[in-house]
Design an enzyme around this catalytic site. Structure first.
Site, mmCIF file in Angstrom:
data_model
loop_
_atom_site.group_PDB
_atom_site.id
_atom_site.type_symbol
_atom_site.label_atom_id
_atom_site.label_comp_id
_atom_site.label_asym_id
_atom_site.label_seq_id
_atom_site.Cartn_x
_atom_site.Cartn_y
_atom_site.Cartn_z
ATOM 1 N N ASP A 40 49.368 60.398 30.656
ATOM 2 C CA ASP A 40 49.165 62.220 30.535
ATOM 3 C C ASP A 40 50.611 62.563 30.895
ATOM 4 O O ASP A 40 51.294 61.946 30.327
ATOM 5 C CB ASP A 40 48.882 62.020 31.819
ATOM 6 C CG ASP A 40 49.615 61.630 33.419
ATOM 7 O OD1 ASP A 40 50.789 61.299 32.332
ATOM 8 O OD2 ASP A 40 49.431 62.283 34.699
ATOM 9 N N ASP A 65 38.928 57.821 32.120
ATOM 10 C CA ASP A 65 39.821 57.619 32.632
ATOM 11 C C ASP A 65 39.862 58.092 34.095
ATOM 12 O O ASP A 65 38.893 58.925 34.478
ATOM 13 C CB ASP A 65 41.262 57.808 32.918
ATOM 14 C CG ASP A 65 41.620 58.670 32.910
ATOM 15 O OD1 ASP A 65 40.844 60.223 32.709
ATOM 16 O OD2 ASP A 65 42.691 58.874 33.776
ATOM 17 N N CYS A 110 27.304 39.655 37.529
ATOM 18 C CA CYS A 110 28.879 40.007 37.399
ATOM 19 C C CYS A 110 29.708 38.385 37.015
ATOM 20 O O CYS A 110 29.881 37.471 37.898
ATOM 21 C CB CYS A 110 29.719 40.641 38.150
ATOM 22 S SG CYS A 110 31.601 40.667 38.042
ATOM 23 N N CYS A 160 32.705 38.220 36.893
ATOM 24 C CA CYS A 160 34.336 38.567 36.997
ATOM 25 C C CYS A 160 34.767 36.716 37.757
ATOM 26 O O CYS A 160 33.957 36.329 38.528
ATOM 27 C CB CYS A 160 34.533 39.630 37.085
ATOM 28 S SG CYS A 160 34.414 39.987 38.998
ATOM 29 N N CYS A 171 33.648 37.083 41.702
ATOM 30 C CA CYS A 171 31.961 37.382 41.734
ATOM 31 C C CYS A 171 32.149 35.492 41.717
ATOM 32 O O CYS A 171 30.927 34.584 41.808
ATOM 33 C CB CYS A 171 31.304 37.834 41.167
ATOM 34 S SG CYS A 171 31.068 39.301 42.146
ATOM 35 N N HIS A 202 37.179 42.944 40.029
ATOM 36 C CA HIS A 202 35.685 42.921 40.198
ATOM 37 C C HIS A 202 35.480 44.366 39.762
ATOM 38 O O HIS A 202 34.377 44.179 38.780
ATOM 39 C CB HIS A 202 34.508 42.610 41.795
ATOM 40 C CG HIS A 202 33.681 43.296 42.198
ATOM 41 N ND1 HIS A 202 32.405 42.687 40.983
ATOM 42 C CD2 HIS A 202 33.170 44.608 41.873
ATOM 43 C CE1 HIS A 202 31.404 43.456 41.505
ATOM 44 N NE2 HIS A 202 31.926 45.065 41.896
#
Lengths: 400, 395
Positions: free
Chosen positions: B99, B273, B311, B313, B316, B341
């Protein structure tokens, strides 16, 4: 049931193999070794996913009861034990009573039980609750409940009392343990207490040895906590020798403390087989990285400069623009991917990743040191390793 | 005006939704090819809260954010330059976006004053008066070296009305030209202009049209998501995408709630974002299709399921809600676990959106998403309206 076979006893130095451990009957572990230190069932700062990126991870996970005990009801309902509950089902679980790096306050034990300090404050464990927790947790090995609340200033009366209590706890525990279906595969380590009173220590050893325990935890020379890092084993060396002399050789001995490498070698020489790894955690918490050398120089590397201290502190401003790894030639994930400068930045900005990267490096370094210790024993080079380890100073001075 | 050069930064539209304004594209950047619509996690200080580089790779995260204000202060542009840019400093090989630093100046600092020259502020470190000009912002962003830089814009609070909004809009355009001129590495780093104009349709439209005259690789929609009414928010979003060139990516700044992402993709936005998924993880809150699980809640103490059984990930795969419940308030490892996660959730949500657009089934995805999130069908009014404007009627 757990087996311990000695394979190398030279000049009083011992190396052995532990096998047939509870839920991991196919795996073996060589002594001397350090366990994987955990807090609340996880390696400090490191998830399973991150932890598994370490090479040489110890097989035995060390789970102090104090933080976990609060959750025993949930673990009981879970039914598959603390190892699986904490996503550590591929490790052997050893449950100790106290956390080596958390201060245990003196004066909170009585004949009914022992106090441990968790996140929610003090928790009083009597033998009934203690065994209820063990039945929920189903560890592979656990330390019997004990009153180790003694130090160099404890009176004879106090020393008699702790031995009486600890033996009485052990009898109640064995009673419940032997009837328990869920603890059938679990081994018990008896606690050797008695402060600095030789007669009481001898009594404790003899009584404990006569009971069916598979190993021994030696405690009661100091209270667990941050100060144990500076404990000088010389203070109790004669007594420790005496204890080890009368302990059976065919069972492993464990001692918990914050163990810098020089103290590890000293305690190993006296006959300790199993250590904890709270030291690399303590080093991480003070923003340092271990850099001491444990690689015995060959003809080629002879004469290379050794680090002046065991650790470097990454908050020091001299690392601000230092784009080298934490330790040259280190093969850990942190050193292969990150720089001192970046870790210095993460510490300055209080980012969580700083602790993760330092913990990875410090665990790696400490586990490699133990590997080197075992190798130097089998190669007959322990004296060379000792020379390396005893040379540097412990702590660096830091400029922020 | 410079002649339109061929950009390294190219957008290839793979498919567009036949009902809504959604599209899925490949956005080629110097460090990675980004599949859009994309959610970009925020790594404020050059690190994504407790995640290793390999973990980000394994989540297939291809672009993340750094904050110029924070990085400009620590470790500072000199060190970043010496390190060879933020990519090398943090070991990140894929794309970065920074930014301008202006938003933090205005929102974090007291006594920030905006003049034609730039944003004047009191240094929080030594109390001295400092000035962030468009040139200075780009100078720092050039040192950081992100693939995409943001122009310094004149930020007004999204609920401000009156002549100040118009002034900010015009100044934003003037500052864009100064930023473009100041960019020393146009081949490696592009600048996105920012559509401003508050909640005024005329001003937004005028701003979008004016910015479009500049030769840039993509556009951001700014000045929203600051507490304004959602019924006004979505109208400003859709108006901005209507007036921005079709063949360039549109980045909606600061938006990251799942519902907002689904709606704003339908309105034609490509990039998003938000700090929310990583920030909320630190408080033990896990994102799921039904909303949010606050793992601190006692209800989870004997819940032996993973956060989300669908999920993939690493959290999980190994951990139960009950175990996380024991950890969330007291061990840092819980923060990393929930962060992994939540980032995985955001990236998977965008992946599901992209796949549905490719198969031209996005309206059906929207329908399923909303009935899962709001099983009692109490859909937010603004979402119903917004989706209706792109021909989707929530049932």
């Amino acid at each position: 049931m757990m087996k311990f076979v000695l394979k190398n006893v030279k000049n009083g130095y011992r190396a052995g193999v532990i096998s047939e451990l509870g839920n991991q009957p196919d795996k073996t572990v060589d002594t001397p070794f350090c366990m994987l230190y955990t807090r609340g069932g996880s390696a400090p700062h490191l998830s399973r996913d991150v932890l598994n990126r370490l090479k040489n991870l110890p097989l035995v996970a060390h789970m102090p009861l104090n933080i976990l005990a609060d959750h025993h009801e949930a673990v009981r309902k879970f039914q598959h034990g603390i190892g699986k509950f904490a996503a550590m089902e591929d490790r052997v679980v050893y449950c100790s009573l106290h956390d080596p790096s958390t201060l245990v306050k003196s004066g909170y034990n009585d004949k009914h039980g022992v106090s441990v300090w968790g996140k929610g404050g003090k928790l009083k464990l009597d033998t009934e609750l203690f065994m209820k927790i063990q039945e929920s947790f189903q560890p592979d090995i656990y330390q019997a409940l004990s009153d180790g609340d003694t130090d160099i200033n404890s009176t004879r009366k106090r020393c008699i009392k702790v031995v009486d209590r600890t033996l009485s706890f052990l009898d109640s525990i064995l009673d419940i343990h032997n009837k328990s279906e869920r603890l059938k595969k679990t081994a018990i380590f008896g606690s050797i207490v008695g402060g600095y009173n030789e007669a009481e220590r001898v009594r404790c050893v003899k009584e404990t040895v006569s009971r069916p325990v598979q190993g021994f935890v030696i405690e009661g020379f100091f209270n667990p906590g941050p100060d144990t890092e500076h404990f000088q084993i010389n203070e109790c060396v004669n007594l420790l020798q005496k204890i080890i002399e009368i302990l059976p050789v065919d069972k492993p001995r464990l001692m918990q403390s914050i163990w810098p490498p020089d103290a590890v070698i000293q305690a190993y020489e006296l006959g300790i087989d199993i250590f904890d790894s709270s030291y690399p955690y303590v080093v991480t918490e003070r923003s340092s990285a271990l850099v001491f050398t444990y690689i015995i120089p060959t003809e080629e590397t002879e004469g290379e400069e050794l680090p002046e201290t065991y650790e470097i502190n990454l908050t020091d401003k001299k690392y601000f623009a230092d784009f080298s790894p934490l330790l040259k030639d280190c093969k850990c994930y942190t050193c292969e991917n990150y720089t001192r400068s970046y870790v210095n930045h993460l510490l300055n900005t209080k980012e969580l990743l700083a602790s993760i990267l330092l913990m990875i490096h410090n665990f790696h370094h400490y586990f490699e040191f133990f590997e080197s210790l075992r190798r130097s024993i089998s190669d007959g080079k322990l004296e060379d390793l000792k020379k390396l380890i005893n040379k540097p100073k412990k702590l660096p001075s830091v400029e922020r | 005006m410079a002649a339109k050069a061929k950009h390294v930064f190219s957008l290839k539209i793979l498919a567009e939704c036949s009902t809504t304004k959604a599209r899925t594209c490949l956005f080629t950047l110097p460090h990675s090819v980004v599949e859009t619509p994309v959610f970009m996690p925020v790594g404020t200080q050059g690190t994504l809260k407790g995640l290793l580089l390999d973990q980000l790779d394994e989540l297939d995260c291809r672009i993340m954010l750094g904050n110029t204000y924070h990085l400009g202060h620590r470790p500072g542009p000199e060190l970043l330059e010496e390190a060879g840019g933020l990519h090398k400093f943090m070991g990140w090989k894929r794309s970065l976006l920074t930014d301008s630093g202006g938003f933090q100046m205005v929102s974090l600092l007291k006594l920030a004053e905006i003049t034609e020259d730039g944003v004047q502020f009191e240094s929080p470190h030594d109390g001295s008066i400092m000035m962030l000009t468009p040139e200075k912002s780009i100078e720092i962003q050039n040192a950081i070296g992100a693939d995409i830089m943001m122009q310094l814009d004149d930020v007004v609070h999204s609920t401000t009305t009156g002549p100040r909004v118009e002034e900010a809009m015009h100044r934003t355009i003037r500052w864009l030209d100064r930023c473009l001129k100041a960019n020393k590495r146009p081949k490696e780093q592009c600048i996105f202009p920012i559509v401003q104009g508050g909640l005024d349709s005329q001003l937004r439209k005028q701003c979008a049209i004016e910015l479009t005259k500049r030769d840039v690789a993509g556009f951001a929609v700014g000045g929203l998501s600051g507490g304004e009414e959602k019924s006004l928010f979505w109208k400003m979003v859709t108006l901005s995408t209507d007036h921005l060139p079709y063949e360039k990516p549109r980045y909606l700044m600061g938006v990251g709630f799942a519902v907002d992402l689904v709606v704003c993709v339908a309105l034609g936005c490509d990039m998003f974002d938000c700090v929310y998924p990583t920030r909320t993880a630190r408080f033990g809150s896990a994102l799921v299709d039904t909303g949010l699980l606050n793992l601190k809640n006692k209800n989870f103490s004997e819940d032996f399921q993973p956060i989300d059984k669908n999920c993939q990930c690493s959290t999980c795969k190994s951990y139960t809600r009950a175990y996380l419940h024991t950890m969330v308030t007291n061990e840092t490892v819980a923060c990393s676990l929930v962060t992994v996660h939540n980032v995985a959730y955001q990236l998977r949500l965008m992946k599901r959106i992209r796949e549905s657009i490719l198969e031209d089934k996005f309206p059906k995805f929207i329908q399923t998403f909303f009935t899962t999130m709001f099983p009692n069908k109490n859909y937010p009014e603004w979402a119903i309206e917004a989706l209706k404007s792109v021909n989707v009627n929530l049932r």
